[in-house]
Write an enzyme that holds these catalytic residues in place. Structure first.
Site, PDB file in Angstrom:
ATOM      1  N   TYR A 152      36.794  41.623  45.838  1.00 51.23           N
ATOM      2  CA  TYR A 152      37.839  41.055  46.699  1.00 51.23           C
ATOM      3  C   TYR A 152      38.145  42.036  47.824  1.00 51.23           C
ATOM      4  O   TYR A 152      38.258  43.252  47.597  1.00 51.23           O
ATOM      5  CB  TYR A 152      39.105  40.767  45.901  1.00 51.23           C
ATOM      6  CG  TYR A 152      39.065  39.471  45.138  1.00 51.23           C
ATOM      7  CD1 TYR A 152      39.304  38.255  45.784  1.00 51.23           C
ATOM      8  CD2 TYR A 152      38.783  39.448  43.770  1.00 51.23           C
ATOM      9  CE1 TYR A 152      39.264  37.064  45.085  1.00 51.23           C
ATOM     10  CE2 TYR A 152      38.743  38.261  43.063  1.00 51.23           C
ATOM     11  CZ  TYR A 152      38.977  37.065  43.730  1.00 51.23           C
ATOM     12  OH  TYR A 152      38.927  35.886  43.031  1.00 51.23           O
ATOM     13  N   GLU A 153      38.296  41.501  49.048  1.00 52.43           N
ATOM     14  CA  GLU A 153      38.517  42.355  50.215  1.00 52.43           C
ATOM     15  C   GLU A 153      39.768  41.979  50.996  1.00 52.43           C
ATOM     16  O   GLU A 153      40.162  42.702  51.914  1.00 52.43           O
ATOM     17  CB  GLU A 153      37.279  42.316  51.115  1.00 52.43           C
ATOM     18  CG  GLU A 153      36.017  42.753  50.367  1.00 52.43           C
ATOM     19  CD  GLU A 153      34.781  42.846  51.241  1.00 52.43           C
ATOM     20  OE1 GLU A 153      34.900  42.640  52.470  1.00 52.43           O
ATOM     21  OE2 GLU A 153      33.690  43.124  50.707  1.00 52.43           O
TER      22      GLU A 153
END
Length: 303
Positions: A152-153
């Site tokens: 996840y970014e």
């Protein structure tokens, strides 16, 4: 009495010394490669596999989003967003059956989906974890996968919520025997690091590898700066197996053409080369996987 205390102290120091030796990370022959995110028909068998390394393919990505109308989060109900036509269950079985050193994992999240960012956006910790465990267990068993990677970014939750959701997910999947290993894929951004370091603080004992995205640094990174960056991130993820990395298209970080393998050899001489990962096989098709071959050859002689 004093002699007895001295003996006990010496024994304690000896036990600590041996524990430290066993616990301290050292060189590894682990090679990891993300695959399937760009839908350019890359196949497992296209990628050269050196029999003398531990090789992990990482399918990219499984995302808790629905795109039947407009892209929207589904609170932990994961769907397949990689090129499953070329990288399906039968292809996973084939590459693993033909190479005893190959394992296959899936990565969660990624940067974007259908032109928009993928956000970590749970409705609640309990419901997200329940949905994630259920949906991912189904996919992992269908594909006979070995582990998960967390990539996840972008976030619409606070770091502690992320830490609890992901930590409990990994804990449950490991406890249920669904996965054998888990990794995280942070990079040097304040928001990103705040979330992953919260996860590391609370559940670092469950995380086997840190796929740090060193290619997110500037393209002009030098060998000495790369080493400094590696040491900085290793101190943040203290005790973790931080892997070095490059991006196939050379768009960021220290590239194989400009000293990446020099840096790897320096880290190897210091017993700090815990593995190499690449983003990604999809792009490496264009150069015949030249640097994958070179990476694996180096790793095969790391110990």
């Amino acid at each position: 009495m004093e002699l007895s205390k001295l003996c006990m102290t010496l024994l304690s120091l000896q036990a600590f010394f041996f524990f430290f030796l066993e616990a301290a990370p050292s060189n590894s022959n682990l090679f990891r490669e993300y695959i399937g995110a760009e839908f350019n028909n890359v196949k497992f068998q296209d990628v050269p596999v050196n029999p003398n390394v531990e090789f992990h393919f990482i399918l990219s990505f499984a995302i808790d989003y629905d795109t039947s109308s407009s892209p929207s989060p589904t609170n932990g109900k994961f769907n397949i967003f990689w090129d499953s036509d070329n990288l399906g269950p039968s292809q996973v079985s084939s590459i693993k059956n033909g190479n005893s050193n190959v394992k296959v994992a899936l990565s969660l999240g990624g940067d974007s989906v259908t032109g928009g960012f993928v956000y970590f956006n749970p409705s609640s910790i309990d419901s997200w974890v329940s949905n994630a465990v259920s949906s991912l267990t189904k996919i992992i068993k269908q594909y006979n996968l070995d582990g998960i990677d967390i990539d996840y970014e972008h976030f619409k939750s606070d770091p502690q919520t992320f830490a609890q959701c992901i930590g409990r997910l990994i804990q449950t999947l490991k406890k249920n025997g669904v996965i054998k290993f888990a990794s995280i894929a942070p990079f040097d951004d304040d928001e990103v690091q705040s979330h992953y370091l919260a996860l590391w603080k609370s559940h670092g004992n469950l995380i086997d590898y840190v796929n740090f995205q060193f290619y997110a640094y500037d393209k002009g990174t030098s060998v000495s700066q790369f080493i400094n960056d590696f040491n900085t991130q290793s101190s943040k993820y203290n005790g973790g197996k931080v892997l070095v990395s490059f991006i196939s298209d050379g768009s960021g970080g220290l590239s194989p053409k400009n000293g990446f393998f020099t840096a790897c050899n320096r880290l190897r001489s210091q017993q700090k080369l815990h593995g190499i990962f690449v983003w990604s096989a999809d792009d490496s098709m264009g150069n015949g996987f030249r640097f994958e071959k070179q990476s694996q050859a180096l790793l095969a002689n790391s110990n």
